[in-house]
Design a protein around this motif. Sequence first.
Motif, mmCIF file in Angstrom:
data_model
loop_
_atom_site.group_PDB
_atom_site.id
_atom_site.type_symbol
_atom_site.label_atom_id
_atom_site.label_comp_id
_atom_site.label_asym_id
_atom_site.label_seq_id
_atom_site.Cartn_x
_atom_site.Cartn_y
_atom_site.Cartn_z
ATOM 1 N N ASP A 233 2.761 -2.147 -10.730
ATOM 2 C CA ASP A 233 3.072 -3.492 -10.244
ATOM 3 C C ASP A 233 3.775 -3.376 -8.894
ATOM 4 N N VAL A 234 3.070 -3.813 -7.853
ATOM 5 C CA VAL A 234 3.666 -3.767 -6.496
ATOM 6 C C VAL A 234 3.704 -5.183 -5.912
ATOM 7 N N SER A 235 3.669 -6.191 -6.768
ATOM 8 C CA SER A 235 3.672 -7.563 -6.287
ATOM 9 C C SER A 235 4.944 -7.869 -5.496
ATOM 10 N N VAL A 236 6.039 -7.182 -5.863
ATOM 11 C CA VAL A 236 7.266 -7.211 -5.067
ATOM 12 C C VAL A 236 7.487 -5.771 -4.624
ATOM 13 N N PRO A 237 7.082 -5.415 -3.424
ATOM 14 C CA PRO A 237 7.084 -3.995 -3.017
ATOM 15 C C PRO A 237 8.457 -3.333 -3.003
ATOM 16 N N THR A 238 9.524 -4.141 -2.915
ATOM 17 C CA THR A 238 10.867 -3.547 -2.953
ATOM 18 C C THR A 238 11.346 -3.311 -4.370
ATOM 19 N N ALA A 239 10.605 -3.787 -5.369
ATOM 20 C CA ALA A 239 10.973 -3.586 -6.773
ATOM 21 C C ALA A 239 9.734 -3.278 -7.586
ATOM 22 N N PRO A 240 9.063 -2.138 -7.310
ATOM 23 C CA PRO A 240 7.823 -1.795 -8.006
ATOM 24 C C PRO A 240 8.100 -1.337 -9.441
ATOM 25 N N ALA A 241 7.019 -1.265 -10.202
ATOM 26 C CA ALA A 241 7.155 -0.792 -11.588
ATOM 27 C C ALA A 241 5.866 -0.137 -12.024
ATOM 28 N N SER A 242 5.966 0.763 -12.984
ATOM 29 C CA SER A 242 4.801 1.409 -13.593
ATOM 30 C C SER A 242 5.062 1.533 -15.079
ATOM 31 N N SER A 243 3.983 1.575 -15.851
ATOM 32 C CA SER A 243 4.127 1.677 -17.291
ATOM 33 C C SER A 243 2.862 2.249 -17.906
ATOM 34 N N ALA B 29 0.831 -1.205 0.000
ATOM 35 C CA ALA B 29 0.000 0.000 0.000
ATOM 36 C C ALA B 29 0.864 1.253 0.000
ATOM 37 N N ARG B 30 1.898 1.273 0.835
ATOM 38 C CA ARG B 30 2.793 2.441 0.863
ATOM 39 C C ARG B 30 3.501 2.609 -0.471
ATOM 40 N N THR B 31 3.964 1.504 -1.044
ATOM 41 C CA THR B 31 4.678 1.566 -2.320
ATOM 42 C C THR B 31 3.764 2.051 -3.433
ATOM 43 N N LEU B 32 2.523 1.570 -3.466
ATOM 44 C CA LEU B 32 1.584 1.982 -4.498
ATOM 45 C C LEU B 32 1.267 3.469 -4.396
ATOM 46 N N THR B 33 1.081 3.961 -3.183
ATOM 47 C CA THR B 33 0.800 5.386 -2.986
ATOM 48 C C THR B 33 1.948 6.233 -3.523
ATOM 49 N N ALA B 34 3.186 5.859 -3.189
ATOM 50 C CA ALA B 34 4.355 6.610 -3.662
ATOM 51 C C ALA B 34 4.502 6.500 -5.184
ATOM 52 N N LEU B 35 4.254 5.318 -5.729
ATOM 53 C CA LEU B 35 4.404 5.094 -7.168
ATOM 54 C C LEU B 35 3.386 5.914 -7.956
ATOM 55 N N MET B 36 2.172 6.008 -7.458
ATOM 56 C CA MET B 36 1.140 6.779 -8.148
ATOM 57 C C MET B 36 1.448 8.269 -8.132
ATOM 58 N N LYS B 37 2.050 8.732 -7.050
ATOM 59 C CA LYS B 37 2.447 10.145 -6.994
ATOM 60 C C LYS B 37 3.598 10.424 -7.953
ATOM 61 N N ALA B 38 4.520 9.466 -8.048
ATOM 62 C CA ALA B 38 5.675 9.662 -8.926
ATOM 63 C C ALA B 38 5.306 9.513 -10.399
#
Length: 265
Positions: A253-263, A236-245
Amino acid sequence: MAGPTTAERGERQQESSDPPLTRRRLRLPRLRTMIILVVLLVLLGAGSGWLLYGSKWLRVERVSVAGTRVLTPDQVLEAADVPVGAPLISVDTEAIEARLRRKLPRIDEVDVVRSWPRGIGLKVAERTPVLVVQKGGKFIEVDDEGVRFATVSEAPKGVPALELTVSRSSSAAASLRRFDDARLVREAVRVADALPDGVARGTQVVKVRSYDDISLVLTGGTTVAWGSGEKGAAKARTLTALMKASPDARHFDVSVPTAPASSGS
């Protein structure tokens, strides 16, 4: 063997000198008092029993209902089947609770209380749907424990749909034995419960393909690969940060929260 002392001989002489009538008079008041007390206790017990079970003043006349949201008070009253007119003390509150849970699965918690001198109170807490499963033209509501508790004709607003698209192939048989549909539904609930508030409000569909392949479809078609229900807070924390970025991304993709991705954009 030594004989009685002078003091002991004096006491015995004093006792033998007491008139028998005086001793008898002392015993009579004690006996009379004990008899009176026993009679009073018997009368008190009989009176209490009659008041609780036989009198018309302590019988069920009113049944109140509190806590309903979707259910109506009349539905609760009918399912409870409280014996109106029965002595209030004899009402089986546990049996009433059991009937309500059995007949109305929407009820999560129920408390049946005696309201002296003539009432019964039914306090209920209803289950809240966190997901819905479409079946035919109906919708099955699922609560935060994974319990499918009600079927409704219209999906409740703001509640995501749950799609189970689990493979039934022979290669997936072993996984299905370990993670059956009920377990997968609980994992979906676990994911829905971990979502950030903003994402939860925009989630339209929770898709489950397997235990570790759960994804989301958000308003506008944005998708999120969540993975399993594990490490929900970190995801949840990773997704929030990723959406802002990456506010214009269409897939996260936050299935591995230490290695997220967006596209996408």
